[in-house]
Motif scaffolding. Structure first.
Motif, PDB file in Angstrom:
ATOM      1  N   HIS A   1      -3.413  -5.727   3.785  1.00 55.21           N
ATOM      2  CA  HIS A   1      -4.581  -6.497   3.384  1.00 55.21           C
ATOM      3  C   HIS A   1      -4.671  -6.706   1.877  1.00 55.21           C
ATOM      4  O   HIS A   1      -5.212  -7.722   1.428  1.00 55.21           O
ATOM      5  N   TYR A   2      -4.173  -5.761   1.100  1.00 52.63           N
ATOM      6  CA  TYR A   2      -4.399  -5.814  -0.354  1.00 52.63           C
ATOM      7  C   TYR A   2      -3.129  -5.910  -1.191  1.00 52.63           C
ATOM      8  O   TYR A   2      -3.209  -5.914  -2.418  1.00 52.63           O
ATOM      9  N   GLY A   3      -1.983  -5.973  -0.568  1.00 47.97           N
ATOM     10  CA  GLY A   3      -0.741  -6.064  -1.330  1.00 47.97           C
ATOM     11  C   GLY A   3      -0.443  -4.816  -2.134  1.00 47.97           C
ATOM     12  O   GLY A   3       0.281  -4.872  -3.129  1.00 47.97           O
ATOM     13  N   THR A   4      -1.013  -3.668  -1.702  1.00 48.21           N
ATOM     14  CA  THR A   4      -0.849  -2.410  -2.428  1.00 48.21           C
ATOM     15  C   THR A   4       0.446  -1.736  -1.994  1.00 48.21           C
ATOM     16  O   THR A   4       0.463  -0.724  -1.280  1.00 48.21           O
ATOM     17  N   ALA A   5       1.535  -2.340  -2.409  1.00 53.09           N
ATOM     18  CA  ALA A   5       2.875  -1.850  -2.088  1.00 53.09           C
ATOM     19  C   ALA A   5       3.810  -2.279  -3.205  1.00 53.09           C
ATOM     20  O   ALA A   5       3.475  -3.136  -4.028  1.00 53.09           O
ATOM     21  N   ALA A   6       4.970  -1.669  -3.242  1.00 57.00           N
ATOM     22  CA  ALA A   6       6.006  -2.052  -4.187  1.00 57.00           C
ATOM     23  C   ALA A   6       7.343  -1.954  -3.463  1.00 57.00           C
ATOM     24  O   ALA A   6       7.540  -1.078  -2.614  1.00 57.00           O
ATOM     25  N   PHE A   7       8.244  -2.841  -3.794  1.00 58.90           N
ATOM     26  CA  PHE A   7       9.506  -2.860  -3.056  1.00 58.90           C
ATOM     27  C   PHE A   7      10.695  -2.965  -3.999  1.00 58.90           C
ATOM     28  O   PHE A   7      10.564  -3.221  -5.198  1.00 58.90           O
ATOM     29  N   GLY A   8      11.848  -2.761  -3.436  1.00 60.32           N
ATOM     30  CA  GLY A   8      13.103  -2.943  -4.154  1.00 60.32           C
ATOM     31  C   GLY A   8      14.045  -3.765  -3.307  1.00 60.32           C
ATOM     32  O   GLY A   8      13.740  -4.135  -2.175  1.00 60.32           O
TER      33      GLY A   8
ATOM     34  N   GLY B   1      -8.116   1.181   6.369  1.00 62.24           N
ATOM     35  CA  GLY B   1      -9.415   1.058   5.719  1.00 62.24           C
ATOM     36  C   GLY B   1      -9.570  -0.261   5.013  1.00 62.24           C
ATOM     37  O   GLY B   1      -8.619  -1.038   4.887  1.00 62.24           O
ATOM     38  N   ILE B   2     -10.775  -0.512   4.528  1.00 61.07           N
ATOM     39  CA  ILE B   2     -11.078  -1.821   3.953  1.00 61.07           C
ATOM     40  C   ILE B   2     -11.422  -1.784   2.473  1.00 61.07           C
ATOM     41  O   ILE B   2     -11.668  -2.831   1.879  1.00 61.07           O
ATOM     42  N   ALA B   3     -11.435  -0.613   1.849  1.00 58.03           N
ATOM     43  CA  ALA B   3     -11.801  -0.543   0.439  1.00 58.03           C
ATOM     44  C   ALA B   3     -10.560  -0.706  -0.437  1.00 58.03           C
ATOM     45  O   ALA B   3      -9.613   0.074  -0.317  1.00 58.03           O
ATOM     46  N   PRO B   4     -10.520  -1.708  -1.327  1.00 55.68           N
ATOM     47  CA  PRO B   4      -9.371  -1.826  -2.229  1.00 55.68           C
ATOM     48  C   PRO B   4      -9.388  -0.689  -3.250  1.00 55.68           C
ATOM     49  O   PRO B   4     -10.315  -0.564  -4.041  1.00 55.68           O
ATOM     50  N   ARG B   5      -8.374   0.154  -3.197  1.00 56.68           N
ATOM     51  CA  ARG B   5      -8.306   1.302  -4.098  1.00 56.68           C
ATOM     52  C   ARG B   5      -6.895   1.863  -4.076  1.00 56.68           C
ATOM     53  O   ARG B   5      -6.096   1.527  -3.186  1.00 56.68           O
ATOM     54  N   LEU B   6      -6.614   2.743  -5.028  1.00 60.17           N
ATOM     55  CA  LEU B   6      -5.348   3.457  -5.076  1.00 60.17           C
ATOM     56  C   LEU B   6      -5.559   4.963  -5.181  1.00 60.17           C
ATOM     57  O   LEU B   6      -4.595   5.704  -5.339  1.00 60.17           O
ATOM     58  N   HIS B   7      -6.795   5.417  -5.078  1.00 65.35           N
ATOM     59  CA  HIS B   7      -7.105   6.847  -5.105  1.00 65.35           C
ATOM     60  C   HIS B   7      -7.545   7.297  -3.717  1.00 65.35           C
ATOM     61  O   HIS B   7      -8.041   6.483  -2.925  1.00 65.35           O
ATOM     62  N   SER B   8      -7.360   8.567  -3.437  1.00 64.97           N
ATOM     63  CA  SER B   8      -7.781   9.152  -2.157  1.00 64.97           C
ATOM     64  C   SER B   8      -7.293   8.309  -0.981  1.00 64.97           C
ATOM     65  O   SER B   8      -8.061   7.907  -0.105  1.00 64.97           O
TER      66      SER B   8
ATOM     67  N   SER C   1       0.001  -0.305  11.930  1.00 62.64           N
ATOM     68  CA  SER C   1      -1.291  -0.770  12.425  1.00 62.64           C
ATOM     69  C   SER C   1      -1.708  -2.066  11.717  1.00 62.64           C
ATOM     70  O   SER C   1      -1.385  -2.279  10.541  1.00 62.64           O
ATOM     71  N   ILE C   2      -2.449  -2.898  12.439  1.00 64.59           N
ATOM     72  CA  ILE C   2      -2.978  -4.117  11.820  1.00 64.59           C
ATOM     73  C   ILE C   2      -4.007  -3.796  10.738  1.00 64.59           C
ATOM     74  O   ILE C   2      -4.356  -4.665   9.936  1.00 64.59           O
ATOM     75  N   ALA C   3      -4.489  -2.558  10.696  1.00 62.65           N
ATOM     76  CA  ALA C   3      -5.466  -2.155   9.676  1.00 62.65           C
ATOM     77  C   ALA C   3      -4.809  -1.493   8.471  1.00 62.65           C
ATOM     78  O   ALA C   3      -5.513  -0.969   7.599  1.00 62.65           O
ATOM     79  N   THR C   4      -3.480  -1.528   8.387  1.00 58.94           N
ATOM     80  CA  THR C   4      -2.788  -0.890   7.264  1.00 58.94           C
ATOM     81  C   THR C   4      -3.253  -1.488   5.941  1.00 58.94           C
ATOM     82  O   THR C   4      -3.247  -2.706   5.754  1.00 58.94           O
ATOM     83  N   HIS C   5      -3.645  -0.612   5.027  1.00 57.55           N
ATOM     84  CA  HIS C   5      -4.226  -1.006   3.747  1.00 57.55           C
ATOM     85  C   HIS C   5      -3.330  -1.986   2.974  1.00 57.55           C
ATOM     86  O   HIS C   5      -3.799  -3.003   2.450  1.00 57.55           O
ATOM     87  N   ALA C   6      -2.037  -1.682   2.906  1.00 55.04           N
ATOM     88  CA  ALA C   6      -1.115  -2.513   2.119  1.00 55.04           C
ATOM     89  C   ALA C   6      -1.026  -3.934   2.648  1.00 55.04           C
ATOM     90  O   ALA C   6      -0.827  -4.880   1.879  1.00 55.04           O
TER      91      ALA C   6
END
Length: 306
Positions: free
Chosen positions: A30-37, A108-115, A23-28
């Motif tokens: 928008h916020y770079g909340t991902a890790a890769f190898g 979602g639009i809130a930058p977070r790593l919980h919930s 989805s275009i709304a995927t959290h990662a």
């Protein structure tokens, strides 16, 4: 499709590449909340129905640890199972590069790593030389490598690569192939996606793990390999002028393997690189499963072909 493998690991199973959608709304996103190898594999020279992976266990462990920085759990076993599934689904016959990614899949639009929901995917592509084996021309970037106190640099966190992207584009647009980033203390750090080594008077030097580098798997392998060949390796802070005075300069990385540096800014470097060439030949023998001492670095995965 641009050399991409036709099947990927997505949402817990293998699917066609063209059906793996986010989805275009995927959290990662928008916020770079991902890790890769990054994983390299080549067909087994002695068995076309097997692929040889270099340091697969180390790569899986690092990605698992990176997932921990994202407040999510992803075991090495889960990563390895996904890799094996992708290999069996695609049955590659050429050298490939796999890109595993753990990411916040919630919307979602809130930058977070919980919930927040997370997921894991793997896609791949055919890949030969990432950089020219003949060598690259580098410039010192105007951008500074981030500090570990600002984000976890020992993980391959997606958001951190904005600096690498800026540095790479700056280098290419100004007539170079690659960028050398300095850290906040003004010491040599790394290239846009590779670690840096220099040779001076027969001794290898590379920025230490306290210099805000990514702890590269290929970097660690080259250090171990060089010491086994009788070379002294020193991990320390390196000044930019040392690169200009070095007998040899080269870059290491999963995609780049071992790539020589021909020129830095306006300084032409020596065309003879005896130590780098020995290391490069040794690394090639290891990745092809021809080196008994480091055979344990190679993981064999069957393609499942007839």
């Amino acid at each position: 499709m641009h050399g991409f493998l036709p099947y990927v690991w997505f949402e817990g199973k293998c699917r066609p590449f063209v059906e793996a959608k986010l989805s275009i709304a995927t959290h990662a996103l928008h916020y770079g909340t991902a890790a890769f190898g990054g994983l390299r594999a080549i067909p087994d020279p002695s068995d076309a129905h097997q692929m040889l992976f270099f340091r697969l266990d180390r790569h899986a462990r690092r990605l698992s640890q990176s997932a921990g920085f994202l407040n999510t759990s992803l075991s090495s076993e889960e990563i390895l199972a996904g890799v094996e599934a992708v290999i069996k689904a695609n049955q590659p016959r050429v050298p490939i590069y796999l890109r595993p990614l753990v990411y916040t899949s919630d919307l979602g639009i809130a930058p977070r790593l919980h919930s927040i929901e997370t997921d894991f995917l793997i896609y791949g592509l055919e890949l030969g030389d990432y950089l020219s084996p003949e060598g690259v021309n580098c410039r010192f970037s105007s951008w500074t490598r981030q500090e570990d106190r600002s984000l976890p640099l020992r993980g391959k966190i997606s958001g951190a690569y904005i600096t690498s992207s800026l540095a790479k584009t700056e280098a290419v647009k100004s007539g170079f192939d690659e960028a050398i980033l300095m850290n906040s203390q003004g010491k040599v750090c790394e290239a846009s996606g590779m670690n840096v080594f220099i040779v001076r008077d027969g001794v290898l030097h590379t920025p230490g793990v306290n210099q805000d580098i990514l702890e590269g798997v290929t970097r660690a392998s080259v250090i171990t390999m060089a010491r086994s060949m009788g070379y002294e390796v020193v991990e320390r802070g390196i000044d930019k002028t040392e690169l200009l005075l070095a007998d040899e300069v080269f870059l290491t990385g999963t995609a780049a393997r071992i790539t020589p540096v021909r020129r830095i800014e306006t300084t032409e470097l020596a065309s003879e690189r005896p130590i780098m060439e020995r290391l490069r030949h040794r690394l090639q023998a290891i990745t092809e499963g021809r080196d008994e001492e480091f055979r344990h670095w190679v993981t064999v995965i069957s393609t499942g072909g007839a």
